[in-house]
Structure formats: structure tokens, C-alpha cells
Design an enzyme around this catalytic site. Structure first.
Site, PDB file in Angstrom:
ATOM      1  N   MET A 132      37.165  29.112 -71.851  1.00  0.00           N
ATOM      2  CA  MET A 132      36.190  29.951 -72.612  1.00  0.00           C
ATOM      3  C   MET A 132      36.573  30.367 -74.019  1.00  0.00           C
ATOM      4  O   MET A 132      37.775  30.287 -74.265  1.00  0.00           O
ATOM      5  CB  MET A 132      36.231  31.410 -71.990  1.00  0.00           C
ATOM      6  CG  MET A 132      35.558  31.448 -70.376  1.00  0.00           C
ATOM      7  SD  MET A 132      34.158  30.878 -70.242  1.00  0.00           S
ATOM      8  CE  MET A 132      33.304  32.300 -71.016  1.00  0.00           C
ATOM      9  N   GLY A 133      35.575  30.348 -74.752  1.00  0.00           N
ATOM     10  CA  GLY A 133      36.112  30.749 -76.334  1.00  0.00           C
ATOM     11  C   GLY A 133      36.315  29.552 -76.933  1.00  0.00           C
ATOM     12  O   GLY A 133      36.654  29.767 -78.295  1.00  0.00           O
ATOM     13  N   GLU A 134      36.050  28.505 -76.782  1.00  0.00           N
ATOM     14  CA  GLU A 134      36.502  27.315 -77.577  1.00  0.00           C
ATOM     15  C   GLU A 134      35.318  26.288 -78.200  1.00  0.00           C
ATOM     16  O   GLU A 134      35.239  25.219 -78.356  1.00  0.00           O
ATOM     17  CB  GLU A 134      37.225  26.196 -76.617  1.00  0.00           C
ATOM     18  CG  GLU A 134      38.488  26.770 -76.433  1.00  0.00           C
ATOM     19  CD  GLU A 134      39.833  25.676 -76.059  1.00  0.00           C
ATOM     20  OE1 GLU A 134      40.783  25.651 -76.611  1.00  0.00           O
ATOM     21  OE2 GLU A 134      39.191  24.937 -75.141  1.00  0.00           O
ATOM     22  N   ASN A 184      21.763  27.775 -78.780  1.00  0.00           N
ATOM     23  CA  ASN A 184      21.640  27.814 -80.102  1.00  0.00           C
ATOM     24  C   ASN A 184      22.106  26.649 -80.695  1.00  0.00           C
ATOM     25  O   ASN A 184      23.265  26.054 -80.466  1.00  0.00           O
ATOM     26  CB  ASN A 184      22.750  28.978 -80.470  1.00  0.00           C
ATOM     27  CG  ASN A 184      22.897  29.192 -81.839  1.00  0.00           C
ATOM     28  OD1 ASN A 184      22.179  28.649 -82.679  1.00  0.00           O
ATOM     29  ND2 ASN A 184      24.236  29.865 -82.229  1.00  0.00           N
ATOM     30  N   GLU A 239      25.339  26.340 -84.480  1.00  0.00           N
ATOM     31  CA  GLU A 239      26.935  26.233 -84.701  1.00  0.00           C
ATOM     32  C   GLU A 239      27.194  24.591 -84.627  1.00  0.00           C
ATOM     33  O   GLU A 239      27.723  24.395 -85.535  1.00  0.00           O
ATOM     34  CB  GLU A 239      27.556  26.430 -83.451  1.00  0.00           C
ATOM     35  CG  GLU A 239      27.588  28.084 -83.549  1.00  0.00           C
ATOM     36  CD  GLU A 239      28.756  28.729 -82.632  1.00  0.00           C
ATOM     37  OE1 GLU A 239      29.383  27.788 -81.636  1.00  0.00           O
ATOM     38  OE2 GLU A 239      29.235  29.904 -82.636  1.00  0.00           O
ATOM     39  N   GLU A 289      24.910  36.096 -77.249  1.00  0.00           N
ATOM     40  CA  GLU A 289      24.471  37.252 -78.386  1.00  0.00           C
ATOM     41  C   GLU A 289      25.665  37.818 -79.218  1.00  0.00           C
ATOM     42  O   GLU A 289      25.615  37.994 -80.308  1.00  0.00           O
ATOM     43  CB  GLU A 289      23.850  38.443 -77.486  1.00  0.00           C
ATOM     44  CG  GLU A 289      22.330  37.965 -77.007  1.00  0.00           C
ATOM     45  CD  GLU A 289      22.409  36.917 -75.731  1.00  0.00           C
ATOM     46  OE1 GLU A 289      21.534  36.314 -75.260  1.00  0.00           O
ATOM     47  OE2 GLU A 289      23.607  36.878 -75.162  1.00  0.00           O
ATOM     48  N   ARG A 333      27.600  26.357 -68.878  1.00  0.00           N
ATOM     49  CA  ARG A 333      27.403  27.601 -69.423  1.00  0.00           C
ATOM     50  C   ARG A 333      28.217  28.687 -68.787  1.00  0.00           C
ATOM     51  O   ARG A 333      28.775  29.436 -69.357  1.00  0.00           O
ATOM     52  CB  ARG A 333      25.943  27.886 -69.401  1.00  0.00           C
ATOM     53  CG  ARG A 333      25.517  29.375 -70.003  1.00  0.00           C
ATOM     54  CD  ARG A 333      25.597  29.226 -71.447  1.00  0.00           C
ATOM     55  NE  ARG A 333      25.272  30.394 -72.035  1.00  0.00           N
ATOM     56  CZ  ARG A 333      25.108  30.724 -73.501  1.00  0.00           C
ATOM     57  NH1 ARG A 333      25.730  29.477 -74.225  1.00  0.00           N
ATOM     58  NH2 ARG A 333      24.509  31.823 -73.863  1.00  0.00           N
TER      59      ARG A 333
END
Length: 426
Positions: free
Chosen positions: A313-315, A339, A342, A60, A273
Site C-alpha cells: 500500500m502507498g507505493e 485517475n 499521476e 480521494e 485496487r
């Protein structure tokens, strides 16, 4: 009915805290900032409009990030961003730093929520997608804070769940000031549950308005060149898997290897995830007899490596850009999918399992365009992947179709900002 809800929620608090304690066995950060969960945050004073934006977790938050960035560009706007999860909190801090005030969302207890609102004093609560909490909405109404649900979606499955408590749901929705919904079907489901029609506006899905900057594209191109060994190996990315899916993915890889598609032709980039599953998935890969490289190690997987474990994380955006084919997880187990937008913006051909109730409209658009193939299990998935590996034109056509869907559905961000502006006007 709300009294019963409050009683049940209070009774659940010990269980919630026990769960946090259990998680803290592996990561002490799960116990950090616990007072925030009960609304004990530092008081905020600001000269400008203060918007409280709630994004429950990583997905989110990433979906709301373009909206947040547009609001931050305004001189008269200060943002308070909340999340419920540790991973969501870490992502907010990494992406925005001190540009926003960040706290954990208080538990949906009347005292905790009122305490939080009085201390941060927001002019508007903006909630991302489907995170509806009865006491939070009631407290906002009682304290004069309008509430807006943005990028709102409501699947048939979720609507049936809310419909089991019609009076409670209608009362909760009556406290919501407005909803900017993704599709007409979402609006109709909200109306059927009791949300007034004049409170809804169809604005589209703001996730289609994602931007990929030039620097990120350059980084992805470099990474892709390294991982593909100069274009000789394809990268099959499997994103956001849940428990029970990794086994199916690895079984599919076994079938591909038996079909003659070796590690020199196809590298699996497997991204669970949740970070707490990284070690379990690494062990599972080894149990299945595959060679493994970890993304956290930073090394380029040699041609003989079967699996790259995405344990950072964040990649996710970067990894989509470095891939050739993308399978979206949460769709082979009863999660509802994740989703697709992307990887679609990166023009990647898409695959998923059949459980897609969280992304019904987006998946429908992609399927109709020929951008998304839905498979039932490892046999179907192996067949679809083999065709994509062996036929470059098939990969390119799927990627082009995905990008066309993404571009055709842009514009929701501007419409959503228009709704926010209308609610902030005196």
C-alpha cells in the site's frame, strides 16, 4: 423525503455492521474504532481555524493531499481528516501521522453527525469530489458550519441517478454552501439538479497540481533500473484492477507471450485496487501458468518472472515512476476508471478500457492529445501493447503528450484555496 431516507438508512445499519463483521473475519481492524462511526470521538479544542476535510477513500485522499499539505503549512490552521474505508484511514495515518486529527466519518444519521460536529467543532467542512450525504449537509447548515464541495465532478450517469429523486436532491443541494467544480459541464449538471448558480465556481481539477519530489524520482529510477535489468526489459504496469479485469489482463499477457514477447522483454506489474484481493489475484496468476514475484517480498523479479504482484500500500506513485507503459484499471468493468493524472505527470503512455464515466473530461483531454489509447478487450490491448513494446518512439510520444496535458491544466489548487479562504473570512 428526508424522513424516508433516514428510515431506510437506519434499517441498513444492521446490514452495514454485518458487512463489517464479515470483513473482520480476515482483518480485525474492520471492527476497530467502531464508536467513531456513530460520532463518538474525543472532543477537540483548538486556538486556530479548524477545517474538516472528508476524503472517502484512498483515491480521494491522494487527490486531496496537495491541498492538505498547503493548508498544513499555514500557522493558523488545524485539520480534521475523515475517511470511510480502512485503506483510506491507513493511508491518512501513514502520510500525515499526528499532523492532523483523523477519524472515521460518522454514518449519515442525524444523531451521529450532530454528535461528531459538536465534538470536533469545525469552522468549515471541505468535501472531496462527490461525497454528498443529506444528513451531514443538513446538520452542518443547522449548526452553522459552512460546507464546500471541492474538485467537484458529476458525470452524466450520476446526474441521471440524482435526477430520479428531484425533490430530495434539490433539498440536499440547498444545504450545500458552495461547490468548486472541475469543469463547466459539471457545473451545468449541478445547476440542473437544483444547486444555485451563485454557489458554483469552476476551478479545475486539483489532481493536475500533483508534485513529484526529487527523492521519489531517484527512488523510481533505481527501482526501474533493477526491474528492467539495466534497460533490457520493459515494465507494463496495470494499476487498480477490479474483479473481472485481472483475467482480461492475464489473457492479454498470454497473447503477448505467444507473439514472441517473452518475460525477458516485458514484465507485468499488476496492482489490484483492494488489498483483500491480493491473494485471489496471486492464485489466478498461478492458475494461468505464469511465474510470480511479490512486491511485498522486496526482491527484484529475475528476468524469467512474468508478473510482479503489487501487494503493498502507498507505493502507487513510485510504481508509476518505475514503469514504461501504464494501463489504468476500473475501465474494463463497470467501475468508471481511475485517475490517469499521476502516470501522466510521470510522462507514461496510457491505456485503458472503454468504461470511463468517472473521468470523462480528463480522458477526453488525453485521448485528443494522443496520450491515451482506449481498448475494448484483450485482443485490442495485446495489439496496442505490442506496438508500444516494439516502438520506443511511440512510447516516448505518448508519454510526452500525457505530460503536456498535465502541465497545461495546472493551477486548480490555488483557485480552490482562494475559495476556501473566502469562506473562512468573518
Amino acid at each position: 423525503m428526508r424522513l424516508v431516507y433516514c428510515l431506510v438508512y437506519y434499517l441498513c445499519i444492521p446490514l452495514i455492521l454485518l458487512r463489517q463483521l464479515w470483513r473482520a473475519r480476515f482483518d480485525r481492524r474492520h471492527l476497530a474504532r467502531l464508536p467513531e462511526r456513530f460520532g463518538f470521538v474525543r472532543p477537540l479544542t483548538g486556538e486556530h481555524q479548524q477545517l474538516w476535510i472528508h476524503t472517502v477513500s484512498v483515491g480521494e485522499f491522494l487527490g486531496a493531499l496537495p491541498l492538505i499539505q498547503r493548508l498544513l503549512a499555514r500557522e493558523n490552521c488545524e485539520l480534521i481528516v475523515t475517511s470511510m474505508t480502512l485503506t483510506g484511514s491507513e493511508r491518512i495515518r501513514h502520510a500525515l501521522g499526528d499532523r492532523v486529527q483523523h477519524f472515521y466519518m460518522p454514518y449519515d444519521l442525524p444523531g451521529a453527525v450532530r454528535r461528531f460536529i459538536r465534538r470536533v467543532d469545525p469552522d468549515l467542512l471541505v468535501i472531496m469530489e462527490t461525497e454528498l450525504w443529506p444528513n451531514t449537509l443538513a446538520a452542518c447548515r443547522e449548526l452553522g458550519v459552512p460546507s464546500l464541495l471541492v474538485n467537484a465532478r458529476l458525470s452524466e450517469r450520476s446526474a441521471r441517478g440524482y435526477a430520479r429523486l428531484p425533490g430530495f436532491t434539490a433539498e440536499m443541494l440547498s444545504d450545500l454552501s458552495r461547490a468548486a467544480v472541475q469543469q463547466r459541464a459539471d457545473a451545468e449538471r449541478f445547476h440542473a439538479l437544483g444547486l444555485a448558480q451563485d454557489k458554483t465556481q469552476v476551478t479545475g481539477n486539483i489532481k493536475f497540481d500533483i508534485e513529484i519530489g526529487g527523492e521519489l524520482r531517484s527512488q523510481a529510477a533505481v527501482l526501474k533500473s533493477q526491474w528492467s535489468v539495466g534497460g533490457r526489459r520493459l515494465i507494463w504496469m496495470v494499476a487498480s484492477t477490479h474483479a473481472g479485469e485481472d483475467e482480461i489482463i492475464l489473457e492479454t499477457l498470454t497473447k503477448l507471450r505467444r507473439a514472441g514477447i517473452d518475460a525477458g522483454r516485458l514484465l507485468l506489474a499488476l496492482v489490484p485496487r483492494h488489498p483483500e484481493r491480493f491473494e485471489r489475484v496471486a492464485a489466478l496468476i498461478a492458475e494461468r501458468g505464469f511465474t510470480l514475484e511479490r512486491r511485498s517480498g522486496g526482491a527484484t523479479p529475475p528476468p524469467g518472472v512474468d508478473v510482479l504482484l503489487g501487494d503493498t500500500m502507498g507505493e502507487m506513485k513510485l510504481l508509476f515512476g518505475a514503469s514504461d507503459i501504464v494501463f489504468m484499471g476500473g475501465s474494463l468493468v463497470d467501475v468508471g476508471g481511475h485517475n490517469f493524472i499521476e502516470p501522466a505527470v510521470w510522462a507514461r503512455p496510457l491505456l485503458s478500457g472503454p468504461v470511463l464515466h468517472n473521468f470523462t473530461e480528463v480522458s477526453k483531454l488525453l485521448i485528443e492529445a494522443g496520450a491515451l489509447q482506449v481498448v475494448q478487450g484483450s485482443e485490442d490491448l495485446a495489439t496496442a501493447l505490442q506496438a508500444l513494446v516494439e516502438d520506443e518512439s511511440l512510447r516516448l510520444a505518448g508519454g510526452r503528450a500525457a505530460l503536456q496535458v498535465a502541465e497545461a491544466n495546472r493551477g486548480a489548487l490555488d483557485r480552490t484555496l482562494g475559495v476556501i479562504d473566502s469562506m473562512l473570512q468573518p
